[in-house]
Design an enzyme around this catalytic site. Sequence first.
Site, PDB file in Angstrom:
ATOM      1  N   GLY A 138     -40.068  28.246  42.897  1.00  0.00           N
ATOM      2  CA  GLY A 138     -39.721  29.542  42.305  1.00  0.00           C
ATOM      3  C   GLY A 138     -41.024  30.247  41.958  1.00  0.00           C
ATOM      4  CB  ALA A 139     -43.292  32.306  43.806  1.00  0.00           C
ATOM      5  N   GLY A 140     -41.210  33.387  41.026  1.00  0.00           N
ATOM      6  CA  GLY A 140     -40.858  34.577  40.257  1.00  0.00           C
ATOM      7  C   GLY A 140     -41.670  34.647  38.977  1.00  0.00           C
ATOM      8  CG  ASP A 169     -39.514  32.350  45.780  1.00  0.00           C
ATOM      9  OD1 ASP A 169     -39.610  32.379  44.533  1.00  0.00           O
ATOM     10  OD2 ASP A 169     -38.577  32.914  46.391  1.00  0.00           O
ATOM     11  NE  ARG A 210     -30.563  34.951  28.069  1.00  0.00           N
ATOM     12  CZ  ARG A 210     -30.244  34.727  26.814  1.00  0.00           C
ATOM     13  NH1 ARG A 210     -29.027  35.011  26.379  1.00  0.00           N
ATOM     14  NH2 ARG A 210     -31.116  34.191  25.973  1.00  0.00           N
ATOM     15  CB  SER A 221     -33.304  26.699  36.775  1.00  0.00           C
ATOM     16  OG  SER A 221     -34.362  26.589  37.696  1.00  0.00           O
ATOM     17  CG  ASN A 222     -31.943  29.154  31.078  1.00  0.00           C
ATOM     18  OD1 ASN A 222     -31.908  28.138  30.396  1.00  0.00           O
ATOM     19  ND2 ASN A 222     -32.749  30.175  30.828  1.00  0.00           N
ATOM     20  CG  HIS A 279     -33.272  26.684  26.165  1.00  0.00           C
ATOM     21  ND1 HIS A 279     -34.139  27.284  25.267  1.00  0.00           N
ATOM     22  CD2 HIS A 279     -33.327  27.457  27.287  1.00  0.00           C
ATOM     23  CE1 HIS A 279     -34.664  28.364  25.824  1.00  0.00           C
ATOM     24  NE2 HIS A 279     -34.183  28.499  27.043  1.00  0.00           N
TER      25      HIS A 279
HETATM   26  N1  LIG Z   1     -35.741  26.966  30.075  1.00  0.00           N
HETATM   27  C1  LIG Z   1     -36.350  28.041  29.600  1.00  0.00           C
HETATM   28  O1  LIG Z   1     -36.862  28.052  28.483  1.00  0.00           O
HETATM   29  C2  LIG Z   1     -36.449  29.279  30.465  1.00  0.00           C
HETATM   30  C3  LIG Z   1     -37.314  30.328  30.127  1.00  0.00           C
HETATM   31  C4  LIG Z   1     -37.377  31.449  30.953  1.00  0.00           C
HETATM   32  C5  LIG Z   1     -36.592  31.506  32.113  1.00  0.00           C
HETATM   33  N2  LIG Z   1     -35.774  30.475  32.401  1.00  0.00           N
HETATM   34  C6  LIG Z   1     -34.971  30.463  33.621  1.00  0.00           C
HETATM   35  O2  LIG Z   1     -35.859  30.277  34.727  1.00  0.00           O
HETATM   36  C7  LIG Z   1     -35.275  30.833  35.890  1.00  0.00           C
HETATM   37  C8  LIG Z   1     -36.286  31.759  36.575  1.00  0.00           C
HETATM   38  O3  LIG Z   1     -36.549  32.875  35.781  1.00  0.00           O
HETATM   39  P1  LIG Z   1     -37.523  34.026  36.321  1.00  0.00           P
HETATM   40  O4  LIG Z   1     -37.641  35.026  35.249  1.00  0.00           O
HETATM   41  O5  LIG Z   1     -38.751  33.400  36.881  1.00  0.00           O
HETATM   42  O6  LIG Z   1     -36.641  34.625  37.520  1.00  0.00           O
HETATM   43  P2  LIG Z   1     -37.174  35.380  38.823  1.00  0.00           P
HETATM   44  O7  LIG Z   1     -36.001  36.060  39.437  1.00  0.00           O
HETATM   45  O8  LIG Z   1     -38.377  36.192  38.495  1.00  0.00           O
HETATM   46  O9  LIG Z   1     -37.667  34.194  39.784  1.00  0.00           O
HETATM   47  C9  LIG Z   1     -36.791  33.260  40.332  1.00  0.00           C
HETATM   48  C10 LIG Z   1     -37.312  32.924  41.718  1.00  0.00           C
HETATM   49  O10 LIG Z   1     -36.517  31.848  42.244  1.00  0.00           O
HETATM   50  C11 LIG Z   1     -36.483  32.077  43.653  1.00  0.00           C
HETATM   51  N3  LIG Z   1     -35.406  31.280  44.251  1.00  0.00           N
HETATM   52  C12 LIG Z   1     -34.079  31.512  44.221  1.00  0.00           C
HETATM   53  N4  LIG Z   1     -33.429  30.541  44.904  1.00  0.00           N
HETATM   54  C13 LIG Z   1     -34.362  29.704  45.377  1.00  0.00           C
HETATM   55  C14 LIG Z   1     -34.317  28.514  46.146  1.00  0.00           C
HETATM   56  N5  LIG Z   1     -33.159  27.993  46.564  1.00  0.00           N
HETATM   57  N6  LIG Z   1     -35.470  27.904  46.444  1.00  0.00           N
HETATM   58  C15 LIG Z   1     -36.662  28.421  46.028  1.00  0.00           C
HETATM   59  N7  LIG Z   1     -36.768  29.531  45.289  1.00  0.00           N
HETATM   60  C16 LIG Z   1     -35.631  30.169  44.964  1.00  0.00           C
HETATM   61  C17 LIG Z   1     -36.286  33.578  43.801  1.00  0.00           C
HETATM   62  O11 LIG Z   1     -36.610  34.042  45.096  1.00  0.00           O
HETATM   63  C18 LIG Z   1     -37.216  34.085  42.715  1.00  0.00           C
HETATM   64  O12 LIG Z   1     -38.503  34.403  43.218  1.00  0.00           O
HETATM   65  C19 LIG Z   1     -33.994  31.536  35.413  1.00  0.00           C
HETATM   66  O13 LIG Z   1     -32.889  30.710  35.622  1.00  0.00           O
HETATM   67  C20 LIG Z   1     -34.232  31.730  33.931  1.00  0.00           C
HETATM   68  O14 LIG Z   1     -33.039  31.843  33.201  1.00  0.00           O
HETATM   69  C21 LIG Z   1     -35.672  29.363  31.607  1.00  0.00           C
HETATM   70  O1  LIG Z   2     -33.442  33.885  27.488  1.00  0.00           O
HETATM   71  C1  LIG Z   2     -33.366  33.498  28.645  1.00  0.00           C
HETATM   72  O2  LIG Z   2     -32.355  33.655  29.338  1.00  0.00           O
HETATM   73  C2  LIG Z   2     -34.561  32.865  29.301  1.00  0.00           C
HETATM   74  C3  LIG Z   2     -35.102  31.704  28.540  1.00  0.00           C
HETATM   75  O3  LIG Z   2     -34.157  30.702  28.371  1.00  0.00           O
HETATM   76  C4  LIG Z   2     -35.721  32.109  27.235  1.00  0.00           C
HETATM   77  O4  LIG Z   2     -35.351  31.552  26.206  1.00  0.00           O
HETATM   78  O5  LIG Z   2     -36.606  32.981  27.266  1.00  0.00           O
END
Ligand SMILES: NC(=O)c1ccc[n+]([C@@H]2O[C@H](COP(=O)([O-])OP(=O)(O)OC[C@H]3O[C@@H](n4cnc5c(N)ncnc54)[C@H](O)[C@@H]3O)[C@@H](O)[C@H]2O)c1
Ligand SMILES: O=C(O)C[C@H](O)C(=O)O
Length: 308
Positions: free
Chosen positions: A7-9, A32, A82, A119-120, A175
Amino acid sequence: MKITVVGAGAVGATCADNIARRELAEELILLDIKEGFAEGKAIDMMQTASYLGFDTKIKGVTNDYAATADSEVVVITSGLPRKPGMTREELIGTNAGIVKSVTENILKYSPNTIIIVVSNPMDTMNYLTLKTSGLPKERILGMGGALDSARFKYYLSQELGCSPADLNAVVIGGHGDTTMIPLIKHATWNSIPVTKFLSQEQQDKIVAATMVGGATLTKLIGTSAWYAPGAGTAAMVESIVRDEKKLISCGVALNGEYGQSDISLVVPVVLGKNGWEKIVNFDLSEAEQAEFNKSADAVRNMNNVLEL
Ligand SMILES: NC(=O)c1ccc[n+]([C@@H]2O[C@H](COP(=O)([O-])OP(=O)(O)OC[C@H]3O[C@@H](n4cnc5c(N)ncnc54)[C@H](O)[C@@H]3O)[C@@H](O)[C@H]2O)c1
Ligand SMILES: O=C(O)C[C@H](O)C(=O)O
């Protein structure tokens, strides 16, 4: 040392940036599914190296799992974030499939790696990885507590007018907006209980702000946060690869600890070269244990939605 971030987001790239700046790996793979996306981010980050002075070689790939072979640590951030008004739990339908297929692909090339799930909904995604990967439970960790504890320290520092670095404050439980438990009675300011300096009203305000910390940022930004999530994940990676034995709240499989089994919840663990090496037990009060059990019930309900 080789590390992969899937995931390079927003979160994945920020985590990779932190890993490179601290030179936690010689080789860092950013993967990604979106064509060219990880390649572009990796080149952009490599072009900061002459200014930042790091030596880590970052390589971006599109779904090429062979390039991730023999990674010692893998961070999974792939999946939907989200939008304002949503809960993390609403992401389960899409993200469960993504996390499962990513884990399977990773294990084909790094069968003995340590996985950090970001991931969430994290508690359930980590449980899914625990149930489907076949890895020893010590090699699977969820990131959430590291972030929530940092937010807890931020809100405490704002109210106390102090440095967050002087605070010891821990969040356990889930979380989720309603499942995390900021342990304010155990929080200290250089060993002095913070409750000595805060009214009950201030304490309640800090706990409530911490619990909705992610939702607050999602409303402000329009998508969820990434700087503190990326830094929190990199701190976990650092304790593992440098064998620092830091005590960090992480999502781990419980087997009777904190009165729960067959579930992943956030508790303080010692992180070292083997993953999580020890669960540290807080002596929870009756009220805190009741809250923990309530969070466990909510997370278990989500876990039951998974097709295992
Ligand atoms: N646990 C935590 O504390 C926490 C904190 C922040 C975000 N998150 C979660 O992390 C995840 C990513 O958030 P983000 O802001 O980086 O989102 P984002 O949309 O910026 O990045 C997600 C990336 O995943 C890639 N992706 C999707 N399916 C894929 C696959 N099968 N294989 C490889 N890559 C794939 C997408 O192309 C995208 O670039 C979300 O589910 C978010 O809720 C969790
Ligand atoms: O709030 C979210 O959905 C992303 C992450 O879990 C956070 O706490 O920042």
